[in-house]
Design a protein around this motif. Sequence first.
Motif, short mmCIF file in Angstrom:
data_model
loop_
_atom_site.label_atom_id
_atom_site.label_comp_id
_atom_site.label_asym_id
_atom_site.label_seq_id
_atom_site.Cartn_x
_atom_site.Cartn_y
_atom_site.Cartn_z
N GLY A 121 -11.37 4.49 13.81
CA GLY A 121 -10.97 5.58 13.06
C GLY A 121 -10.86 5.14 11.85
O GLY A 121 -10.63 6.31 10.76
N GLU A 150 1.15 8.82 25.35
CA GLU A 150 0.87 10.28 25.10
C GLU A 150 -0.59 10.50 25.38
O GLU A 150 -0.95 11.88 25.22
CB GLU A 150 1.17 10.70 23.74
CG GLU A 150 2.67 10.41 23.32
CD GLU A 150 3.13 10.94 21.88
OE1 GLU A 150 2.16 11.01 20.90
OE2 GLU A 150 4.37 11.18 21.47
N GLY A 151 -1.43 9.71 25.74
CA GLY A 151 -2.87 9.66 25.98
C GLY A 151 -3.84 9.69 24.85
O GLY A 151 -5.12 9.85 24.85
N ASN A 152 -3.26 9.23 23.66
CA ASN A 152 -4.14 9.23 22.40
C ASN A 152 -4.80 7.57 22.59
O ASN A 152 -4.35 6.77 23.00
CB ASN A 152 -3.41 9.27 21.03
CG ASN A 152 -2.60 10.34 21.10
OD1 ASN A 152 -3.14 11.63 21.35
ND2 ASN A 152 -1.12 10.32 20.89
N GLU A 153 -6.16 7.89 22.24
CA GLU A 153 -7.18 6.62 22.34
C GLU A 153 -7.58 6.16 21.10
O GLU A 153 -7.73 6.86 20.04
CB GLU A 153 -8.00 6.74 23.39
CG GLU A 153 -7.87 7.18 24.73
CD GLU A 153 -9.14 7.08 25.62
OE1 GLU A 153 -10.31 7.10 24.97
OE2 GLU A 153 -8.99 7.04 26.86
N HIS A 154 -7.42 4.97 20.73
CA HIS A 154 -7.82 4.28 19.76
C HIS A 154 -8.73 2.94 19.92
O HIS A 154 -8.38 2.19 20.73
CB HIS A 154 -6.69 3.43 18.93
CG HIS A 154 -5.71 4.81 18.47
ND1 HIS A 154 -5.54 5.52 17.50
CD2 HIS A 154 -4.34 5.06 19.31
CE1 HIS A 154 -4.51 6.13 17.24
NE2 HIS A 154 -3.77 6.05 18.42
N ARG A 159 -4.75 2.91 24.94
CA ARG A 159 -4.54 4.31 25.09
C ARG A 159 -2.82 4.28 25.32
O ARG A 159 -2.38 3.54 26.10
CB ARG A 159 -5.13 4.64 26.51
CG ARG A 159 -4.61 6.10 27.08
CD ARG A 159 -5.01 6.60 28.24
NE ARG A 159 -4.77 7.62 28.84
CZ ARG A 159 -5.36 8.82 28.70
NH1 ARG A 159 -6.85 8.66 28.07
NH2 ARG A 159 -5.15 10.13 29.07
N ASP A 160 -2.12 5.23 24.31
CA ASP A 160 -0.87 5.19 24.42
C ASP A 160 -0.17 6.09 25.33
O ASP A 160 -0.93 6.84 26.24
CB ASP A 160 -0.16 5.44 22.76
CG ASP A 160 -0.75 6.92 22.39
OD1 ASP A 160 -0.77 7.77 23.34
OD2 ASP A 160 -0.89 7.09 21.27
N HIS A 175 -11.00 -0.75 12.93
CA HIS A 175 -10.61 0.53 13.79
C HIS A 175 -11.64 1.38 13.70
O HIS A 175 -11.60 1.81 12.38
CB HIS A 175 -9.25 0.78 13.40
CG HIS A 175 -8.62 2.01 14.09
ND1 HIS A 175 -7.83 3.08 13.28
CD2 HIS A 175 -8.92 2.55 15.33
CE1 HIS A 175 -7.62 4.14 14.08
NE2 HIS A 175 -8.19 3.80 15.21
#
Length: 365
Positions: free
Chosen positions: A99, A72-76, A69-70, A97
């Motif tokens: 994604g 900015e709140g983005n999750e990978h 989780r970066d 990944h």
Amino acid sequence: MIENPTTITAQPGSPFIEVVREFDAPPARLFRAYTDPELVTRWLGPRDIEMRLIEYDARPGGAYRYVHRDIEGNEHVFRGVFHTVTPGERIVQTFEHEGTPDVVSLDSATFEDLGGRTRLWTRSVFPTVEARDAMIASGMERGIRDAMDRLGELAHDPAEGRPEASRVVVDISMSLDGYVSAPGVDLEHGLGVGGEPLHAWVTDDRTPRDAEILHKSFTDTGAVIMGRRTFDIVDGPKGWNDEVGYGHDQDQIAAPPVFVVTHSRPEKVRLGERFRFVTDGLDSAVEKARAAAGGKDVVIMGGGTIADAFLRAGLVDVLRIHLAPIILGGGTSLFPEGMPESLRLEPLESVSTPAAEHLTYRVVK
């Protein structure tokens, strides 16, 4: 100047990425940092990324899955399967990944012994040159260098690692007013009359996040300790069976052994192969469970009286409470004699789901 620099090689036109780094630590310590779930979260990824493990079973055929989780709140989400795990020498695993599910790399890590130091060689093989180039373009170089630096810091300081002995973890569900079961506990009502909402996060109201927590706890557990009263319930006619046991509906073939603290061994045991009986005290139960746990956690699952006894005896390293949104007004208290004055807790993790607040604390000793 970096004392042990990280070298990253990605030759044009090839599908490979190779990384070499030397560490001031023996191979066994580096290997443990690669395979111990609690240590992996301390180094795998850039410094500004929050990492959450979903599962991490570092053995041949074992799976792993984690979330980055970066800021900015983005999750990978990343996942893979371990193929080769040779202690202190080599790890081979797939990497994917979620994604980009059509791009799976084969990653290897080799630990070369330099006489108390280690040269780590990693190699990632991508399905195409284009896939490799896309990985490079994504900013992976910063992530690798950050991760290698963090791994070096962790490996250089043994105090940062988990002790070799298994942690002793009290893991129990509790109501808002401190009860781990409702009144009326008997063989027909293991949680007491009306106590089922305590375990709703495991059963009827389980969310995907609850399922992750349950599964991780199950895979991290190497042995279980319970009291005699809890044993009588789970070994009773409405207790555990071939499909349901420790971890509820987790794979019972992989379930850990259970040590029952009791004054005397029962005359009959319905599920005899699962249980071992300890009649010589709490310290002996921990010693025997640790010997069977293989470095994984020793989990005290209840009931409340035995959990309280272990806490008061100073034998617990971690307290994990699943706080259910219910007030019972009575039943079995986690602390029947009140909160021990000597018990000091340091918060480690808090996860909120509709059916429970999952709270993890380190017991300060």
